[in-house]
Design an enzyme around this catalytic site. Structure first.
Site, PDB file in Angstrom:
ATOM      1  N   THR A 123     -16.653  56.233  42.330  1.00  0.00           N
ATOM      2  CA  THR A 123     -17.331  55.147  41.622  1.00  0.00           C
ATOM      3  C   THR A 123     -18.234  54.335  42.554  1.00  0.00           C
ATOM      4  O   THR A 123     -17.943  54.192  43.756  1.00  0.00           O
ATOM      5  CB  THR A 123     -16.276  54.200  41.028  1.00  0.00           C
ATOM      6  N   GLU A 125     -18.199  51.331  42.648  1.00  0.00           N
ATOM      7  CA  GLU A 125     -17.408  50.176  43.098  1.00  0.00           C
ATOM      8  C   GLU A 125     -16.958  50.329  44.555  1.00  0.00           C
ATOM      9  O   GLU A 125     -16.560  49.345  45.173  1.00  0.00           O
ATOM     10  CB  GLU A 125     -16.194  49.965  42.188  1.00  0.00           C
ATOM     11  N   TYR A 147      -9.191  47.986  42.599  1.00  0.00           N
ATOM     12  CA  TYR A 147      -9.725  49.214  42.002  1.00  0.00           C
ATOM     13  C   TYR A 147     -10.610  49.941  43.019  1.00  0.00           C
ATOM     14  O   TYR A 147     -10.452  51.147  43.267  1.00  0.00           O
ATOM     15  CB  TYR A 147     -10.526  48.865  40.739  1.00  0.00           C
ATOM     16  N   LYS A 151      -9.945  53.560  44.854  1.00  0.00           N
ATOM     17  CA  LYS A 151     -10.883  54.676  44.675  1.00  0.00           C
ATOM     18  C   LYS A 151     -11.401  55.174  46.031  1.00  0.00           C
ATOM     19  O   LYS A 151     -11.714  56.340  46.183  1.00  0.00           O
ATOM     20  CB  LYS A 151     -12.052  54.235  43.794  1.00  0.00           C
TER      21      LYS A 151
HETATM   22  P1  NAP Z   1     -10.985  55.091  30.721  1.00  0.00           P
HETATM   23  O1  NAP Z   1     -11.678  55.198  29.392  1.00  0.00           O
HETATM   24  O2  NAP Z   1     -10.345  53.818  31.108  1.00  0.00           O
HETATM   25  O3  NAP Z   1      -9.906  56.267  30.780  1.00  0.00           O
HETATM   26  C1  NAP Z   1      -8.878  56.260  31.740  1.00  0.00           C
HETATM   27  C2  NAP Z   1      -7.942  57.426  31.465  1.00  0.00           C
HETATM   28  O4  NAP Z   1      -6.916  57.436  32.454  1.00  0.00           O
HETATM   29  C3  NAP Z   1      -7.235  57.356  30.097  1.00  0.00           C
HETATM   30  O5  NAP Z   1      -7.207  58.653  29.549  1.00  0.00           O
HETATM   31  C4  NAP Z   1      -5.834  56.899  30.479  1.00  0.00           C
HETATM   32  O6  NAP Z   1      -4.840  57.348  29.578  1.00  0.00           O
HETATM   33  C5  NAP Z   1      -5.667  57.642  31.803  1.00  0.00           C
HETATM   34  N1  NAP Z   1      -4.563  57.123  32.606  1.00  0.00           N
HETATM   35  C6  NAP Z   1      -4.358  55.840  33.021  1.00  0.00           C
HETATM   36  N2  NAP Z   1      -3.213  55.755  33.725  1.00  0.00           N
HETATM   37  C7  NAP Z   1      -2.692  57.015  33.764  1.00  0.00           C
HETATM   38  C8  NAP Z   1      -1.519  57.576  34.345  1.00  0.00           C
HETATM   39  N3  NAP Z   1      -0.625  56.808  35.006  1.00  0.00           N
HETATM   40  N4  NAP Z   1      -1.306  58.890  34.194  1.00  0.00           N
HETATM   41  C9  NAP Z   1      -2.161  59.666  33.499  1.00  0.00           C
HETATM   42  N5  NAP Z   1      -3.275  59.201  32.908  1.00  0.00           N
HETATM   43  C10 NAP Z   1      -3.543  57.876  33.047  1.00  0.00           C
HETATM   44  O7  NAP Z   1     -12.005  55.475  31.890  1.00  0.00           O
HETATM   45  P2  NAP Z   1     -13.439  56.192  31.823  1.00  0.00           P
HETATM   46  O8  NAP Z   1     -14.483  55.162  31.641  1.00  0.00           O
HETATM   47  O9  NAP Z   1     -13.355  57.364  30.910  1.00  0.00           O
HETATM   48  O10 NAP Z   1     -13.570  56.688  33.332  1.00  0.00           O
HETATM   49  C11 NAP Z   1     -13.054  57.954  33.740  1.00  0.00           C
HETATM   50  C12 NAP Z   1     -12.825  57.942  35.239  1.00  0.00           C
HETATM   51  O11 NAP Z   1     -14.049  57.686  35.910  1.00  0.00           O
HETATM   52  C13 NAP Z   1     -11.865  56.857  35.730  1.00  0.00           C
HETATM   53  O12 NAP Z   1     -11.192  57.373  36.842  1.00  0.00           O
HETATM   54  C14 NAP Z   1     -12.778  55.739  36.190  1.00  0.00           C
HETATM   55  O13 NAP Z   1     -12.138  54.951  37.157  1.00  0.00           O
HETATM   56  C15 NAP Z   1     -13.936  56.535  36.737  1.00  0.00           C
HETATM   57  N6  NAP Z   1     -15.244  55.899  36.672  1.00  0.00           N
HETATM   58  C16 NAP Z   1     -15.698  55.363  35.519  1.00  0.00           C
HETATM   59  C17 NAP Z   1     -16.972  54.820  35.447  1.00  0.00           C
HETATM   60  C18 NAP Z   1     -17.522  54.246  34.175  1.00  0.00           C
HETATM   61  O14 NAP Z   1     -18.491  53.483  34.251  1.00  0.00           O
HETATM   62  N7  NAP Z   1     -16.990  54.598  33.016  1.00  0.00           N
HETATM   63  C19 NAP Z   1     -17.783  54.851  36.596  1.00  0.00           C
HETATM   64  C20 NAP Z   1     -17.293  55.427  37.766  1.00  0.00           C
HETATM   65  C21 NAP Z   1     -16.023  55.972  37.788  1.00  0.00           C
HETATM   66  P3  NAP Z   1      -4.279  56.438  28.340  1.00  0.00           P
HETATM   67  O15 NAP Z   1      -5.201  56.751  27.182  1.00  0.00           O
HETATM   68  O16 NAP Z   1      -2.902  56.952  28.164  1.00  0.00           O
HETATM   69  O17 NAP Z   1      -4.350  55.004  28.776  1.00  0.00           O
HETATM   70  O1  F7E Z   2     -18.273  44.600  34.295  1.00  0.00           O
HETATM   71  C1  F7E Z   2     -19.673  41.167  34.412  1.00  0.00           C
HETATM   72  C2  F7E Z   2     -18.585  41.506  35.419  1.00  0.00           C
HETATM   73  O2  F7E Z   2     -16.070  45.326  33.379  1.00  0.00           O
HETATM   74  C3  F7E Z   2     -19.632  44.693  34.632  1.00  0.00           C
HETATM   75  C4  F7E Z   2     -15.649  50.411  35.276  1.00  0.00           C
HETATM   76  O3  F7E Z   2     -15.900  51.509  34.437  1.00  0.00           O
HETATM   77  O4  F7E Z   2     -17.883  50.451  36.163  1.00  0.00           O
HETATM   78  C5  F7E Z   2     -16.931  49.631  35.498  1.00  0.00           C
HETATM   79  O5  F7E Z   2     -16.621  48.499  36.293  1.00  0.00           O
HETATM   80  C6  F7E Z   2     -20.140  43.341  35.115  1.00  0.00           C
HETATM   81  C7  F7E Z   2     -19.239  42.653  36.172  1.00  0.00           C
HETATM   82  O6  F7E Z   2     -17.595  46.995  34.585  1.00  0.00           O
HETATM   83  C8  F7E Z   2     -18.008  39.819  31.492  1.00  0.00           C
HETATM   84  O7  F7E Z   2     -18.282  40.370  36.228  1.00  0.00           O
HETATM   85  C9  F7E Z   2     -19.683  39.296  32.743  1.00  0.00           C
HETATM   86  O8  F7E Z   2     -20.061  42.159  37.199  1.00  0.00           O
HETATM   87  O9  F7E Z   2     -18.189  46.231  32.340  1.00  0.00           O
HETATM   88  P1  F7E Z   2     -17.478  45.782  33.547  1.00  0.00           P
HETATM   89  P2  F7E Z   2     -17.411  47.106  36.167  1.00  0.00           P
HETATM   90  O10 F7E Z   2     -16.533  46.087  36.709  1.00  0.00           O
HETATM   91  O11 F7E Z   2     -18.768  47.252  36.757  1.00  0.00           O
HETATM   92  C10 F7E Z   2     -17.480  50.944  37.452  1.00  0.00           C
HETATM   93  C11 F7E Z   2     -18.591  51.815  37.994  1.00  0.00           C
HETATM   94  C12 F7E Z   2     -16.156  51.599  37.415  1.00  0.00           C
HETATM   95  O12 F7E Z   2     -15.887  52.512  38.176  1.00  0.00           O
HETATM   96  C13 F7E Z   2     -15.085  50.913  36.615  1.00  0.00           C
HETATM   97  O13 F7E Z   2     -14.022  51.806  36.313  1.00  0.00           O
HETATM   98  O14 F7E Z   2     -20.167  42.450  34.007  1.00  0.00           O
HETATM   99  N1  F7E Z   2     -19.165  40.449  33.222  1.00  0.00           N
HETATM  100  N2  F7E Z   2     -18.983  38.888  31.684  1.00  0.00           N
HETATM  101  C14 F7E Z   2     -18.135  40.811  32.463  1.00  0.00           C
HETATM  102  N3  F7E Z   2     -17.317  41.881  32.537  1.00  0.00           N
HETATM  103  C15 F7E Z   2     -16.354  41.992  31.577  1.00  0.00           C
HETATM  104  N4  F7E Z   2     -15.552  43.066  31.598  1.00  0.00           N
HETATM  105  N5  F7E Z   2     -16.181  41.019  30.613  1.00  0.00           N
HETATM  106  C16 F7E Z   2     -16.986  39.916  30.528  1.00  0.00           C
HETATM  107  O15 F7E Z   2     -16.811  39.087  29.648  1.00  0.00           O
END
Ligand code: NAP
Ligand code: F7E
Length: 320
Positions: A123, A125, A147, A151
């Protein structure tokens, strides 16, 4: 014979799109699902060909069993506690699942299916408040949350298993990606759902945190394509995946409320309870390597993404 993939995190946003994508390509797809007493309506109920195996990233034996049962050619480790603010509340659990969990999956592959290719969901992050205006594979890592630190551990575990055991293991450093299947607490979905609810008279105000934060937001469908492409390379290497543009949270609200014919400023209020103990101010990907070496580019723009999400939320809320 068709290729076989095992996806952890299959019930999440990316897992569901990736499973769909690989099934369409003719893969046999297994998904690791946590045991629950009921499943309910989930993101994967429509995928009748998907095979589910119970398991948990906290439990090594369940991962060993899943790998033995699926005998995968490709393993995608997408499971994690992925919500950054919650990682501050549960730092130990986050380390166990998001960090050590990846090592457990790698170890299961090393023992039972050493020729399988491994994709780790890394990520942006891990860059934290990076000094560079755009982030590439050369940018130093300085994560700002449990987080991010977890990662980063998983990132180096992946590199280490590759070097130590000659495994095909890669990290995809993905920037934020969204869709109508995004969890409701993440900011884009909170905004698109809020705008839709307000326009339907179901909600009066939308409370947000830091409106100045900037993210490089793309569409999850584009990003699962990149994950698959990364495992089809001749040799394993890391890639940064994003759009190369970033927008503020305020911009996101502007587009979402515009889609329902409202002015965001009349409805959005700032509540400090949504501020984080440590914030990542701005992230923007340098995707030149992904374009040149992988042949990948995003196809869906930020504006199209947010408008699609608003329309999907309108439809969902009207159906209720
Ligand atoms: P998500 O919707 O939050 O999905 C997370 C998944 O992990 C769910 O299927 C959840 O299962 C499973 N999980 C959580 N704890 C677990 C455990 N103890 N054992 C087995 N499974 C578990 O995340 P996403 O947005 O699809 O992201 C997918 C991956 O990419 C994650 O690793 C995230 O950190 C990474 N990532 C996401 C983004 C983004 O912007 N979306 C960007 C960079 C990296 P349940 O349904 O049972 O909760
Ligand atoms: O926040 C600001 C907050 O929670 C984005 C995950 O998928 O992407 C995600 O992480 C920004 C932050 O995503 C609210 O402070 C303002 O600066 O949508 P977010 P994230 O933290 O960037 C990365 C790449 C991952 O890997 C992670 O798994 O938005 N913000 N107001 C807010 N954020 C939230 N959630 N809620 C608010 O009300």
């Amino acid at each position: 014979m068709s290729d076989t993939a095992l996806i952890t995190g299959v019930t999440g946003q990316d897992g569901s799109y990736l499973a769909e994508y690989l099934l369409e390509k003719g893969y046999e797809v297994y998904g690791l699902e946590r045991w629950k007493s009921t499943r309910g309506k989930s993101r994967i109920d429509h995928l009748s060909d998907l095979k589910l195996v119970n398991g948990d990233l906290a439990d090594q034996s369940s991962l060993d069993r899943a790998v033995r049962e699926a005998e995968p050619d490709e393993v995608y480790n997408l499971a994690a506690l992925s919500f950054v603010p919650e990682s501050f509340n549960q730092p130990i659990h986050t380390g166990n699942i998001t960090g050590l969990g990846a090592t457990r999956v790698l170890d299961a592959i090393r023992k039972h299916q050493p020729n399988a290719k491994f994709y780790q969901a890394s990520t942006s992050e891990i860059f934290g408040n990076a000094p560079d205006k755009t982030q590439s594979i050369e940018t130093p890592f300085q994560p700002r949350s449990p987080y991010g630190t977890s990662k980063l551990y998983a990132y180096w575990s992946t590199v280490n298993f590759r070097e130590a055991y000659d495994m095909f293991a890669v990290n995809g450093i993905l920037f934020n990606h969204e869709s109508p299947r995004r969890g409701k607490n993440f900011v884009t979905r909170k905004i698109t759902r809020g705008a839709a609810a307000i326009s339907l008279g179901l909600q009066e105000k939308l409370e947000l945190g830091n409106l100045d934060a900037k993210r490089d937001w793309g569409h999850a469908k584009d990003y699962v394509r990149a994950m698959h492409m990364m495992l089809q390379q001749d040799s394993p290497e890391e890639f940064v995946i994003g759009t190369g543009e970033h927008h503020s949270v305020r911009d996101c609200a502007r587009v979402a409320f515009d889609e329902v014919g409202l002015n965001w400023d009349d409805y959005v209020e700032v509540n400090e309870k949504y501020f984080r103990p440590a914030e990542v101010d701005a992230l923007k990907a340098d995707i030149s390597r992904a374009k040149e070496n992988l042949g990948w580019e995003p196809r869906i723009s930020f504006d199209e993404l947010i408008r699609e999400m608003v329309q999907a939320d309108l439809e969902q809320l009207q159906d209720k």
